[in-house]
Design an enzyme around this catalytic site. Structure first.
Site, PDB file in Angstrom:
ATOM      1  N   PHE A 136     -37.098 -42.258   5.052  1.00  0.00           N
ATOM      2  CA  PHE A 136     -36.557 -43.959   5.841  1.00  0.00           C
ATOM      3  C   PHE A 136     -36.174 -43.114   6.678  1.00  0.00           C
ATOM      4  O   PHE A 136     -34.707 -43.210   6.745  1.00  0.00           O
ATOM      5  CB  PHE A 136     -36.158 -44.596   4.369  1.00  0.00           C
ATOM      6  CG  PHE A 136     -36.279 -46.118   5.645  1.00  0.00           C
ATOM      7  CD1 PHE A 136     -36.803 -46.555   6.081  1.00  0.00           C
ATOM      8  CD2 PHE A 136     -34.713 -46.295   5.508  1.00  0.00           C
ATOM      9  CE1 PHE A 136     -36.302 -48.062   6.309  1.00  0.00           C
ATOM     10  CE2 PHE A 136     -34.239 -47.326   6.596  1.00  0.00           C
ATOM     11  CZ  PHE A 136     -35.423 -48.701   6.769  1.00  0.00           C
ATOM     12  N   ASP A 220     -31.611 -36.609  10.326  1.00  0.00           N
ATOM     13  CA  ASP A 220     -30.683 -37.196  10.102  1.00  0.00           C
ATOM     14  C   ASP A 220     -29.485 -37.842   8.947  1.00  0.00           C
ATOM     15  O   ASP A 220     -29.777 -38.297   8.027  1.00  0.00           O
ATOM     16  CB  ASP A 220     -31.589 -38.850   9.790  1.00  0.00           C
ATOM     17  CG  ASP A 220     -31.298 -40.185   9.269  1.00  0.00           C
ATOM     18  OD1 ASP A 220     -30.581 -40.559   9.285  1.00  0.00           O
ATOM     19  OD2 ASP A 220     -32.528 -41.060   9.497  1.00  0.00           O
ATOM     20  N   LYS A 249     -24.375 -46.712  10.709  1.00  0.00           N
ATOM     21  CA  LYS A 249     -23.591 -46.771   9.071  1.00  0.00           C
ATOM     22  C   LYS A 249     -22.316 -46.806   9.156  1.00  0.00           C
ATOM     23  O   LYS A 249     -21.247 -47.523   9.580  1.00  0.00           O
ATOM     24  CB  LYS A 249     -24.703 -46.236   7.453  1.00  0.00           C
ATOM     25  CG  LYS A 249     -25.824 -46.777   8.013  1.00  0.00           C
ATOM     26  CD  LYS A 249     -26.013 -46.880   6.142  1.00  0.00           C
ATOM     27  CE  LYS A 249     -27.486 -46.758   5.650  1.00  0.00           C
ATOM     28  NZ  LYS A 249     -27.536 -48.633   6.217  1.00  0.00           N
TER      29      LYS A 249
END
Length: 395
Positions: A136, A220, A249
């Site tokens: 994702f 990532d 985040k």
């Protein structure tokens, strides 16, 4: 439905699921809903609120910077953006040639990474970008093209081309990496897939093969960065040096921000005018991110994540519940593997028990508490999660 649920149903886009509650305030690892009910937050906005809620360092940084300069566009430099670039280059180990670019989210960071991959195409022969099955990387068209989840992609196809999804196996690496590959992008732990770790040695072998074939290795770190796994970034557990990482985040602790950090020759690929973002690198977001990362460093929260992560797993397994078949992950990113596909029921039972967790898929509960948690929060989690499992087990 309640009045606020009616308002949500009438005006919010239907792409959003039904909210679990209407939250009004937070402090530390706790939040309260609009009726005054308190919850222990072991999701932290999906690994975002590194310092928990309303941390004094976060509040002070927002207030101080908002009172001076919030936005200027990328025609100008500001001290918060320069300082944050220097900090993330240092923490990532990108070295003298390291560079940073800032945007507003993880998806935007991965869009920049996708562009970086396309730029690694000397002579036009590198037409392939590899990503992993079940990965994702975001919901924009480019980041969705990198995402290895067919159910998320189907409604929006055709997506940007040239991306191939391979299993996270050594055999797939060997079979697919060649001189036509521009980049391989991977998550050190696949959070949205249920907190699934890569096989031991996978990143090391990926680094060897990408270097041999001239491909970029892009990691990532959006969910695994900012100390969450017990290292500043997940790739550091493998002792490798990637060509780029994407961040978001937890680096902002609740302030929307994302970014791309490049290493070595990858730092030379972007040239003037090739990429930008109106709000990217604004002084408000970068000042807050700098303060959040500074507090993580000052308070030893990377080490705390490593230590508390071990304790969290021990507490979960120590409950001896037949519903729990194992715990995956690292540091304070944990996936509780369930013996039955009842994760949604467990999530609902947790909320009833005053505990916020996440059903990452049918058989996994994801935990990503603030990095500040200590003995008191672990004690309370253990009691509330035991009640959760008991309620869920009754059906």
């Amino acid at each position: 439905m309640t009045a606020w649920q009616d308002r949500f149903d009438a005006r919010m886009m239907r792409s959003l699921g039904k909210p679990l509650a209407k939250l009004a305030r937070g402090e530390g690892a706790r939040v309260w809903d609009d009726e005054g009910r308190e919850y222990l937050d072991f999701l932290a906005g999906i690994a975002v609120n590194s310092l928990g809620h309303a941390h004094p360092v976060f509040v002070e940084a927002v207030s101080r910077q908002a009172a001076t300069l919030a936005h200027v566009s990328n025609y100008f430099a500001t001290e918060p953006a320069l300082a944050l670039a220097e900090r993330v280059v240092r923490l990532s180990g990108a070295g003298d040639r390291g560079r940073a670019w800032f945007g507003n989210s993880g998806a935007e960071a991965n869009e920049a990474a996708f562009k970086l991959a396309r730029l690694n195409n000397s002579g036009g022969a590198r037409t392939r970008v590899l990503a992993l099955v079940d990965a994702f990387h975001g919901r924009t068209m480019g980041s969705l093209a990198l995402t290895g989840k067919p159910h998320m992609r189907q409604a929006f196809e055709p997506l940007p081309g040239g991306v191939e999804h391979i299993p996270a196996t050594f055999e797939a690496l060997e079979a697919n990496l060649d001189d036509a590959v521009a980049a391989l992008i991977v998550e050190p732990i696949q959070g949205e897939a249920g907190v699934v770790e890569l096989p031991d040695g996978f990143l090391e072998r990926a680094r060897e093969l990408t270097r041999r074939h001239g491909a970029l290795l892009i990691v990532d770190e959006i969910q695994t960065g900012a100390g969450r796994t017990g290292a500043w970034f997940g790739f550091q557990h493998a002792g490798i040096t990637p060509d780029a990482i994407t961040i978001a985040k937890g680096i902002g602790g609740g302030m929307p921000i994302g970014g791309l950090v490049t290493f070595g020759h990858a730092s030379d690929l972007f040239q003037k005018g090739m990429h930008g973002s109106t709000f990217g690198g604004n002084p408000l977001a970068t000042a807050v991110a700098g303060a959040v990362l500074g507090e993580i460093e000052r308070a030893g929260l990377v080490e705390n994540a490593a230590r508390r992560g071990v304790q969290l797993r021990e507490r979960i397994l120590g409950l001896g519940s037949p519903l729990v078949s194992g715990v995956r992950g690292r540091g304070l990113l944990a996936g509780v593997a369930l013996a039955e596909p009842i994760a949604t029921r467990v999530q609902a039972a947790a909320l009833e028990s005053g505990l916020i967790v996440n059903a990452a898929n049918d058989s996994t509960i994801r935990l990503a508490p603030p990095l500040i948690i200590g003995d008191a929060e672990l004690d309370e989690f253990e009691a509330r999660f035991a009640r959760t499992l008991d309620l869920a087990g009754r059906g």
